[in-house]
Design a protein around this motif. Structure first.
Motif, PDB file in Angstrom:
ATOM      1  N   SER A   1     -56.140 -49.366  -8.580  1.00  0.00           N
ATOM      2  CA  SER A   1     -56.495 -50.641  -8.997  1.00  0.00           C
ATOM      3  C   SER A   1     -57.234 -50.569 -10.314  1.00  0.00           C
ATOM      4  O   SER A   1     -57.989 -49.492 -10.455  1.00  0.00           O
ATOM      5  CB  SER A   1     -57.147 -51.528  -7.862  1.00  0.00           C
ATOM      6  N   PHE A   2     -57.496 -51.549 -11.142  1.00  0.00           N
ATOM      7  CA  PHE A   2     -58.350 -51.662 -12.301  1.00  0.00           C
ATOM      8  C   PHE A   2     -59.591 -51.463 -11.830  1.00  0.00           C
ATOM      9  O   PHE A   2     -60.656 -50.852 -12.525  1.00  0.00           O
ATOM     10  CB  PHE A   2     -58.190 -52.876 -12.899  1.00  0.00           C
ATOM     11  N   SER A   3     -59.964 -51.951 -10.633  1.00  0.00           N
ATOM     12  CA  SER A   3     -61.527 -51.889 -10.176  1.00  0.00           C
ATOM     13  C   SER A   3     -61.950 -50.447  -9.773  1.00  0.00           C
ATOM     14  O   SER A   3     -63.001 -49.953 -10.103  1.00  0.00           O
ATOM     15  CB  SER A   3     -61.805 -52.731  -8.899  1.00  0.00           C
ATOM     16  N   SER A   4     -60.939 -49.712  -9.150  1.00  0.00           N
ATOM     17  CA  SER A   4     -61.151 -48.305  -8.972  1.00  0.00           C
ATOM     18  C   SER A   4     -61.097 -47.428 -10.023  1.00  0.00           C
ATOM     19  O   SER A   4     -62.246 -46.675 -10.253  1.00  0.00           O
ATOM     20  CB  SER A   4     -59.843 -48.037  -8.079  1.00  0.00           C
ATOM     21  N   LEU A   5     -60.459 -47.843 -11.115  1.00  0.00           N
ATOM     22  CA  LEU A   5     -60.484 -47.207 -12.529  1.00  0.00           C
ATOM     23  C   LEU A   5     -61.719 -47.427 -13.165  1.00  0.00           C
ATOM     24  O   LEU A   5     -62.166 -46.291 -14.119  1.00  0.00           O
ATOM     25  CB  LEU A   5     -59.310 -47.403 -13.225  1.00  0.00           C
ATOM     26  N   TYR A   6     -62.328 -48.501 -13.043  1.00  0.00           N
ATOM     27  CA  TYR A   6     -63.513 -48.870 -13.578  1.00  0.00           C
ATOM     28  C   TYR A   6     -64.713 -47.938 -13.050  1.00  0.00           C
ATOM     29  O   TYR A   6     -65.229 -47.281 -13.912  1.00  0.00           O
ATOM     30  CB  TYR A   6     -64.082 -50.110 -13.365  1.00  0.00           C
ATOM     31  N   TYR A   7     -64.545 -47.675 -11.898  1.00  0.00           N
ATOM     32  CA  TYR A   7     -65.665 -46.606 -11.418  1.00  0.00           C
ATOM     33  C   TYR A   7     -65.587 -45.338 -11.446  1.00  0.00           C
ATOM     34  O   TYR A   7     -66.475 -44.496 -11.630  1.00  0.00           O
ATOM     35  CB  TYR A   7     -65.689 -46.956  -9.561  1.00  0.00           C
ATOM     36  N   GLU A   8     -64.237 -44.988 -11.760  1.00  0.00           N
ATOM     37  CA  GLU A   8     -63.882 -43.657 -12.391  1.00  0.00           C
ATOM     38  C   GLU A   8     -64.023 -43.274 -13.663  1.00  0.00           C
ATOM     39  O   GLU A   8     -64.543 -42.122 -14.074  1.00  0.00           O
ATOM     40  CB  GLU A   8     -62.361 -43.136 -12.208  1.00  0.00           C
ATOM     41  N   PHE A   9     -63.889 -44.343 -14.566  1.00  0.00           N
ATOM     42  CA  PHE A   9     -63.988 -44.140 -16.027  1.00  0.00           C
ATOM     43  C   PHE A   9     -65.051 -44.784 -16.684  1.00  0.00           C
ATOM     44  O   PHE A   9     -65.175 -44.561 -17.888  1.00  0.00           O
ATOM     45  CB  PHE A   9     -62.728 -44.173 -16.735  1.00  0.00           C
ATOM     46  N   LEU A  10     -65.752 -45.881 -15.939  1.00  0.00           N
ATOM     47  CA  LEU A  10     -66.787 -46.803 -16.506  1.00  0.00           C
ATOM     48  C   LEU A  10     -66.272 -47.716 -17.801  1.00  0.00           C
ATOM     49  O   LEU A  10     -66.870 -47.477 -18.803  1.00  0.00           O
ATOM     50  CB  LEU A  10     -68.032 -45.795 -16.960  1.00  0.00           C
TER      51      LEU A  10
ATOM     52  N   PHE B   1     -61.969 -39.318 -29.094  1.00  0.00           N
ATOM     53  CA  PHE B   1     -62.167 -39.192 -27.885  1.00  0.00           C
ATOM     54  C   PHE B   1     -62.025 -40.560 -26.940  1.00  0.00           C
ATOM     55  O   PHE B   1     -61.316 -40.408 -25.866  1.00  0.00           O
ATOM     56  CB  PHE B   1     -63.680 -39.030 -27.756  1.00  0.00           C
ATOM     57  N   VAL B   2     -62.019 -41.718 -27.665  1.00  0.00           N
ATOM     58  CA  VAL B   2     -62.098 -43.009 -27.065  1.00  0.00           C
ATOM     59  C   VAL B   2     -60.470 -43.089 -26.779  1.00  0.00           C
ATOM     60  O   VAL B   2     -60.129 -43.611 -25.915  1.00  0.00           O
ATOM     61  CB  VAL B   2     -62.599 -44.042 -27.618  1.00  0.00           C
ATOM     62  N   ALA B   3     -59.728 -42.551 -27.900  1.00  0.00           N
ATOM     63  CA  ALA B   3     -58.131 -42.674 -27.712  1.00  0.00           C
ATOM     64  C   ALA B   3     -57.756 -41.850 -26.603  1.00  0.00           C
ATOM     65  O   ALA B   3     -56.772 -42.369 -25.728  1.00  0.00           O
ATOM     66  CB  ALA B   3     -57.614 -42.394 -29.074  1.00  0.00           C
ATOM     67  N   LEU B   4     -58.090 -40.768 -26.457  1.00  0.00           N
ATOM     68  CA  LEU B   4     -57.613 -39.730 -25.403  1.00  0.00           C
ATOM     69  C   LEU B   4     -58.138 -40.437 -24.039  1.00  0.00           C
ATOM     70  O   LEU B   4     -57.454 -40.157 -23.209  1.00  0.00           O
ATOM     71  CB  LEU B   4     -58.400 -38.417 -25.723  1.00  0.00           C
ATOM     72  N   LEU B   5     -59.478 -40.929 -24.090  1.00  0.00           N
ATOM     73  CA  LEU B   5     -59.793 -41.491 -22.772  1.00  0.00           C
ATOM     74  C   LEU B   5     -58.760 -42.665 -22.023  1.00  0.00           C
ATOM     75  O   LEU B   5     -58.482 -42.887 -21.011  1.00  0.00           O
ATOM     76  CB  LEU B   5     -61.104 -42.177 -23.011  1.00  0.00           C
TER      77      LEU B   5
ATOM     78  N   PHE C   1     -55.807 -41.280 -20.928  1.00  0.00           N
ATOM     79  CA  PHE C   1     -55.821 -40.779 -19.748  1.00  0.00           C
ATOM     80  C   PHE C   1     -56.012 -41.762 -18.622  1.00  0.00           C
ATOM     81  O   PHE C   1     -55.475 -41.926 -17.460  1.00  0.00           O
ATOM     82  CB  PHE C   1     -57.128 -39.938 -19.780  1.00  0.00           C
ATOM     83  N   VAL C   2     -56.697 -42.967 -19.024  1.00  0.00           N
ATOM     84  CA  VAL C   2     -56.852 -44.150 -18.132  1.00  0.00           C
ATOM     85  C   VAL C   2     -55.336 -44.531 -17.850  1.00  0.00           C
ATOM     86  O   VAL C   2     -55.016 -45.080 -16.546  1.00  0.00           O
ATOM     87  CB  VAL C   2     -57.846 -44.761 -18.583  1.00  0.00           C
TER      88      VAL C   2
END
Length: 277
Positions: free
Chosen positions: A20-29, A2-6, A9-10
């Motif tokens: 941005s990486f900050s935006s992706l942080y809020y999307e995927f934690l 699951f982690v590899a797929l996540l 996906f990111v």
């Protein structure tokens, strides 16, 4: 698993959107540093694993096939590739002065590319300072040195269609910003074109437009290239390399099902007739 797929996906989310990486942080934690490290490592891995598969060094028969494509699609025989450079925006590197700064008032690295008539990249040179002129980048590149040293298995000169001779060698087509050399052919200057020069320049410019269209398809699909890549130049170069490889992968596997919205002569191409004056 699951982690590899996540993580994948990111990664693809970053390339496809340019978020941005900050935006992706809020999307995927996921942590910003984790995303940054993962993106760089995955880009490098894709380049290393797929480069020989989807962008191998052409052989003599491959050059012949590419030339046939340009003859059929652009009515320009003995053309092996179209050459041009594209500036990819990056954040200002620390202590870099004006080396990456260009006249369009942003910082960039250059993607110098040779493309065929299927919008596939054949050879690329990535990461040179944005302030460097395209002609200087190409003349100093390894690809140019290999062309000049005849190390790329170029086919022997052959007769042009309908010509009695002498045989004409295979050439690279480029715009007016590049120097005219034995391997590079450029159009006549746009000023004071007579009919014969205009007739010659039109198919040459049409052939050259395929590399511009390839850039358009590349940035349309991988939108991280449309924004400023908030990474160091070295890591931004890895991102560009991965996008080029993925572009070729998609063109090879999905090209027959994709409309040529960027084809020369269409409205999406930017107006070929207009560029010829």
């Amino acid at each position: 698993m699951f982690v590899a797929l996540l993580v994948l996906f990111v990664y693809y989310r970053f390339l496809a959107t340019g978020n941005s990486f900050s935006s992706l942080y809020y999307e995927f934690l996921l942590g910003v540093s984790t995303i940054s490290r993962t993106v760089s490592q995955t880009c490098d891995l894709i380049w290393q694993r797929l480069r020989e598969v989807v962008m191998p060094e052409p052989k003599a028969e491959d050059w012949i096939q590419i030339a046939e494509g340009f003859h059929v699609n652009a009515n320009f025989p003995n053309c092996i590739v179209a050459l041009d450079g594209k500036h990819i925006r990056v954040k200002k590197p620390s202590h870099s002065g004006s080396r990456y700064y260009i006249y369009k008032q942003y910082f960039s690295v250059v993607l110098m590319a040779l493309a065929d008539s299927t919008y596939t990249f054949i050879i690329v040179d990535i990461g040179v300072y944005g302030s460097t002129a395209d002609a200087c980048i190409f003349s100093a590149s390894r690809m140019c040195a290999r062309f000049q040293a005849n190390q790329l298995a170029l086919p022997k000169p052959r007769l042009l269609p309908g010509s009695a001779g002498p045989p004409a060698q295979f050439v690279i087509v480029a715009d007016e910003g590049f120097a005219l050399t034995p391997h590079v052919m450029r159009p006549f200057p746009r000023r004071n074109l007579d009919d014969s020069r205009h007739i010659f320049s039109y198919p040459l410019s049409r052939a050259r437009w395929y590399v511009e269209c390839a850039f358009g398809i590349l940035t349309h699909k991988w939108r991280v290239l449309l924004s400023s890549i908030q990474m160091s130049p070295d890591n931004a170069t890895l991102v560009i390399k991965a996008c080029v490889i993925l572009h070729n992968f998609v063109r090879i596997h999905d090209a027959p099902s994709e409309p040529d919205d960027f084809a020369p002569g269409t409205s999406s191409s930017g107006g070929l007739d207009q560029t010829l004056g």
